[in-house]
Design a protein around this motif. Structure first.
Motif, PDB file in Angstrom:
ATOM      1  N   HIS A 144      14.677  69.776 -69.903  1.00 28.71           N
ATOM      2  CA  HIS A 144      13.708  68.740 -70.044  1.00 28.71           C
ATOM      3  C   HIS A 144      13.088  68.961 -71.317  1.00 28.71           C
ATOM      4  CE1 HIS A 144      13.186  67.357 -65.818  1.00 28.71           C
ATOM      5  NE2 HIS A 144      14.403  67.205 -66.004  1.00 28.71           N
ATOM      6  N   ARG A 145      13.535  69.725 -72.412  1.00 22.29           N
ATOM      7  CA  ARG A 145      12.885  69.747 -73.946  1.00 22.29           C
ATOM      8  C   ARG A 145      14.026  70.024 -74.859  1.00 22.29           C
ATOM      9  NH1 ARG A 145      12.635  75.193 -75.154  1.00 22.29           N
ATOM     10  NH2 ARG A 145      13.388  76.838 -73.783  1.00 22.29           N
ATOM     11  N   TRP A 146      13.521  69.930 -75.830  1.00 18.53           N
ATOM     12  CA  TRP A 146      14.436  70.254 -77.329  1.00 18.53           C
ATOM     13  C   TRP A 146      14.265  71.729 -77.458  1.00 18.53           C
ATOM     14  CZ3 TRP A 146      17.615  66.677 -78.993  1.00 18.53           C
ATOM     15  CH2 TRP A 146      17.574  65.350 -78.615  1.00 18.53           C
ATOM     16  N   LEU A 147      15.221  72.233 -78.359  1.00 18.41           N
ATOM     17  CA  LEU A 147      14.967  73.802 -78.657  1.00 18.41           C
ATOM     18  C   LEU A 147      13.738  73.909 -79.309  1.00 18.41           C
ATOM     19  CD1 LEU A 147      17.020  76.343 -79.346  1.00 18.41           C
ATOM     20  CD2 LEU A 147      16.543  75.538 -81.627  1.00 18.41           C
ATOM     21  N   ASP A 148      13.302  75.265 -78.763  1.00 20.93           N
ATOM     22  CA  ASP A 148      11.886  75.716 -79.504  1.00 20.93           C
ATOM     23  C   ASP A 148      12.052  76.556 -80.676  1.00 20.93           C
ATOM     24  OD1 ASP A 148       9.667  76.927 -80.460  1.00 20.93           O
ATOM     25  OD2 ASP A 148       9.196  77.646 -78.104  1.00 20.93           O
ATOM     26  N   PRO A 158      27.125  63.213 -73.859  1.00 21.98           N
ATOM     27  CA  PRO A 158      27.413  61.795 -73.361  1.00 21.98           C
ATOM     28  C   PRO A 158      26.512  60.985 -72.970  1.00 21.98           C
ATOM     29  CG  PRO A 158      29.527  62.982 -72.887  1.00 21.98           C
ATOM     30  CD  PRO A 158      28.260  63.919 -73.077  1.00 21.98           C
ATOM     31  N   ARG A 159      25.423  61.770 -72.015  1.00 20.16           N
ATOM     32  CA  ARG A 159      24.540  61.024 -71.284  1.00 20.16           C
ATOM     33  C   ARG A 159      23.212  60.958 -72.400  1.00 20.16           C
ATOM     34  NH1 ARG A 159      21.605  63.862 -66.094  1.00 20.16           N
ATOM     35  NH2 ARG A 159      21.479  65.226 -67.622  1.00 20.16           N
ATOM     36  N   MET A 160      23.052  61.934 -73.266  1.00 22.87           N
ATOM     37  CA  MET A 160      22.132  61.838 -74.328  1.00 22.87           C
ATOM     38  C   MET A 160      22.285  60.935 -75.336  1.00 22.87           C
ATOM     39  SD  MET A 160      21.253  65.015 -77.381  1.00 22.87           S
ATOM     40  CE  MET A 160      21.027  66.203 -75.935  1.00 22.87           C
ATOM     41  N   VAL A 198      13.978  63.186 -73.617  1.00 25.24           N
ATOM     42  CA  VAL A 198      14.323  64.336 -73.690  1.00 25.24           C
ATOM     43  C   VAL A 198      14.717  64.698 -72.061  1.00 25.24           C
ATOM     44  CG1 VAL A 198      12.525  65.865 -73.923  1.00 25.24           C
ATOM     45  CG2 VAL A 198      14.829  66.789 -74.505  1.00 25.24           C
ATOM     46  N   LYS A 199      13.385  64.362 -71.234  1.00 25.36           N
ATOM     47  CA  LYS A 199      13.352  64.869 -69.966  1.00 25.36           C
ATOM     48  C   LYS A 199      14.236  64.062 -69.203  1.00 25.36           C
ATOM     49  CE  LYS A 199       8.516  66.012 -69.984  1.00 25.36           C
ATOM     50  NZ  LYS A 199       7.111  65.572 -69.217  1.00 25.36           N
ATOM     51  N   ASP A 200      14.922  62.934 -69.611  1.00 23.69           N
ATOM     52  CA  ASP A 200      15.993  62.234 -68.897  1.00 23.69           C
ATOM     53  C   ASP A 200      17.390  62.753 -69.335  1.00 23.69           C
ATOM     54  OD1 ASP A 200      14.008  60.465 -67.618  1.00 23.69           O
ATOM     55  OD2 ASP A 200      13.824  59.391 -69.486  1.00 23.69           O
TER      56      ASP A 200
END
Length: 279
Positions: A233-237, A273-275, A226-228
């Protein structure tokens, strides 16, 4: 001085996101009715009341979101309105994604379940809530918790039916505020309800680690990469990232906001798209 103690109807399937939204609302002094699976929601209500000293009542109204009869939804909202005395806001969090799979392989029964829960029930609930708010003559706020999956820039493979339903809800949010209607019938939702001071908005949330897409990638891999791919740099909390937006939308401070979808996704939808390429 704004009145923060609203009477709020919240739909929930007992998941972490909706239960934490309910917790934050109760912590601000809101009186709640939770609607959905009765057994799961009674546990959530007990947890809220046990952890918040002096919290207002948290009632539960059981409702099967796969029900096909509009009258059942109307009756459930009627019971919730009676428990609250006066309905100020409706927050719809209940959803069902199902497992990721190609649309050509999606069984008919699973497709119908997805459509019933994610589009038909919001439609029926909006009509039932809208009628009560109109009768009260004091306006109110409706908030649909959606996802980036329902937006053009948030699509991913394996969720065509689910994403289509959420896209329909986001379109409903826009259409409900601006189209003329004659009464409430089966072909038109409670349109042009702005003249009754009823506001309708949606939140397109980002993905968290327990959503189907990260789980399909693999939890450890998704957490590592996720940092990339994500700007923050994180998912939903699920515990803390959404409640403040819900609280704002039902507040008097959002009295001139209606017909819009707010993205609370940490810009996940912008880098989709990058994800996909990284994961």
């Amino acid at each position: 001085m704004e009145n923060q103690r609203k009477n709020v109807l919240v739909t929930s399937n007992g998941d972490e996101i909706s239960s934490n939204i309910a917790f934050h609302l109760a912590r601000r002094g809101c009186r709640l009715v939770l609607m959905g699976d009765g057994t799961a929601l009674r546990r959530i209500a007990e947890k809220i009341l046990g952890s918040l000293k002096g919290a207002g009542p948290v009632e539960v109204v059981a409702l099967d979101m796969e029900e096909e009869k509009e009258s059942v939804f109307d009756e459930a909202v009627g019971r919730a309105s009676m428990l609250l005395g006066k309905l100020d806001a409706f927050v719809h969090c209940y959803s069902y994604e199902g497992k990721m799979q190609e649309p050509l392989n999606l069984p008919e029964g699973e497709f119908k379940k997805i459509v019933k829960i994610n589009f038909m029930s919001p439609w029926y609930l909006l009509k039932a809530v809208g009628k009560r708010l109109k009768e009260q003559k004091s306006g109110g706020s409706v908030v649909f918790l959606s996802s980036i999956i329902g937006s053009e820039r948030g699509l991913y493979q394996g969720a065509a039916a689910y994403g289509s339903c959420l896209a329909g809800v986001q379109q409903l949010v826009r259409g409900v505020t601006c189209t003329e209607v004659s009464g409430y019938d089966s072909q038109q939702a409670a349109l042009e309800i702005g003249k009754y001071q009823i506001r309708v908005n949606a939140i397109a949330r980002g993905l968290h680690l327990d959503d189907e897409y990260p789980l399909s990638v693999g939890r450890d891999k998704a957490e590592k990469l996720v940092k990339d791919v994500a700007p923050l740099h994180r998912w939903l909390d699920a515990k803390n990232d959404l409640a403040s937006t819900v609280i704002y939308l039902i507040s008097d401070g959002a009295r001139y906001m209606t017909g819009t979808t707010i993205f609370v996704d940490g810009a996940q939808s912008l880098v989709r798209p990058r994800m996909r390429s990284y994961m």
